[in-house]
Design a protein around this motif. Structure first.
Motif, PDB file in Angstrom:
ATOM      1  N   TYR A  19       0.836  -1.206   0.000  1.00 34.19           N
ATOM      2  CA  TYR A  19       0.000   0.000   0.000  1.00 34.19           C
ATOM      3  C   TYR A  19       0.868   1.254   0.000  1.00 34.19           C
ATOM      4  CZ  TYR A  19      -4.378  -2.457   0.819  1.00 34.19           C
ATOM      5  OH  TYR A  19      -5.478  -3.251   0.694  1.00 34.19           O
ATOM      6  N   GLY A  22       2.348   1.710  -3.458  1.00 33.71           N
ATOM      7  CA  GLY A  22       1.315   2.227  -4.350  1.00 33.71           C
ATOM      8  C   GLY A  22       1.046   3.697  -4.116  1.00 33.71           C
ATOM      9  N   PHE A  23       1.029   4.101  -2.852  1.00 34.06           N
ATOM     10  CA  PHE A  23       0.808   5.511  -2.526  1.00 34.06           C
ATOM     11  C   PHE A  23       1.952   6.379  -3.043  1.00 34.06           C
ATOM     12  CE2 PHE A  23       1.501   9.071   0.431  1.00 34.06           C
ATOM     13  CZ  PHE A  23       0.342   9.778   0.181  1.00 34.06           C
ATOM     14  N   SER A  26       1.757   6.671  -6.753  1.00 38.91           N
ATOM     15  CA  SER A  26       0.644   7.541  -7.135  1.00 38.91           C
ATOM     16  C   SER A  26       1.002   9.008  -6.960  1.00 38.91           C
ATOM     17  CB  SER A  26      -0.596   7.220  -6.297  1.00 38.91           C
ATOM     18  OG  SER A  26      -1.047   5.926  -6.571  1.00 38.91           O
ATOM     19  N   HIS A  62      -3.088   1.988  -9.596  1.00 41.84           N
ATOM     20  CA  HIS A  62      -4.244   1.867  -8.706  1.00 41.84           C
ATOM     21  C   HIS A  62      -4.878   0.486  -8.812  1.00 41.84           C
ATOM     22  CE1 HIS A  62      -4.898   5.965  -7.062  1.00 41.84           C
ATOM     23  NE2 HIS A  62      -4.070   6.265  -8.051  1.00 41.84           N
ATOM     24  N   PHE A  66      -4.036  -1.089  -5.247  1.00 45.50           N
ATOM     25  CA  PHE A  66      -5.163  -0.794  -4.372  1.00 45.50           C
ATOM     26  C   PHE A  66      -6.368  -1.693  -4.633  1.00 45.50           C
ATOM     27  CE2 PHE A  66      -2.948   3.417  -4.642  1.00 45.50           C
ATOM     28  CZ  PHE A  66      -2.365   3.325  -3.386  1.00 45.50           C
TER      29      PHE A  66
END
Length: 110
Positions: A19, A22-23, A26, A62, A66
């Protein structure tokens, strides 16, 4: 003890590290196009295509980090549904634009 979160069906929901990755991806994929627009260094068309490219990559980030979409057999129907939805949306937008341009052309021609 593992950092992997699972629900009652046993579906894997990823780790805290995934996570966080991914953050971070992003944020990077948002900041770069923002900087390209705020501090123009390329032509407008090049900047537009770069922003669209970063947007596509961000959608993929995403989906993977996610929404946990992957090629596993458990996710196959989700991928099929996603592909079908993307096809329907593409057709809806493309055919709508085609109709609008055709109407515009015929309105100016007559």
């Amino acid at each position: 003890m593992s950092n992997t979160f699972t629900d009652a069906t046993g579906a894997d929901h990823g780790t805290t590290g995934s996570y966080l990755l991914g953050f971070v991806l992003s944020v990077i994929l948002t900041v770069i196009p923002f900087a390209l627009v705020m501090f123009p260094t390329f032509s407008q068309s090049t900047t537009l295509w770069l922003v669209v490219g970063f947007a596509v990559v961000q959608v993929l980030v995403h989906l993977v980090f996610f929404l946990h979409m992957n090629g596993s057999s458990e996710q196959r129907w989700n991928l099929v549904a996603l592909g079908f939805s993307a096809l329907i949306i593409f057709l809806l937008v493309f055919l709508s634009l085609w109709i609008m341009f055709s109407v515009h052309h015929y309105m100016l021609a007559h």
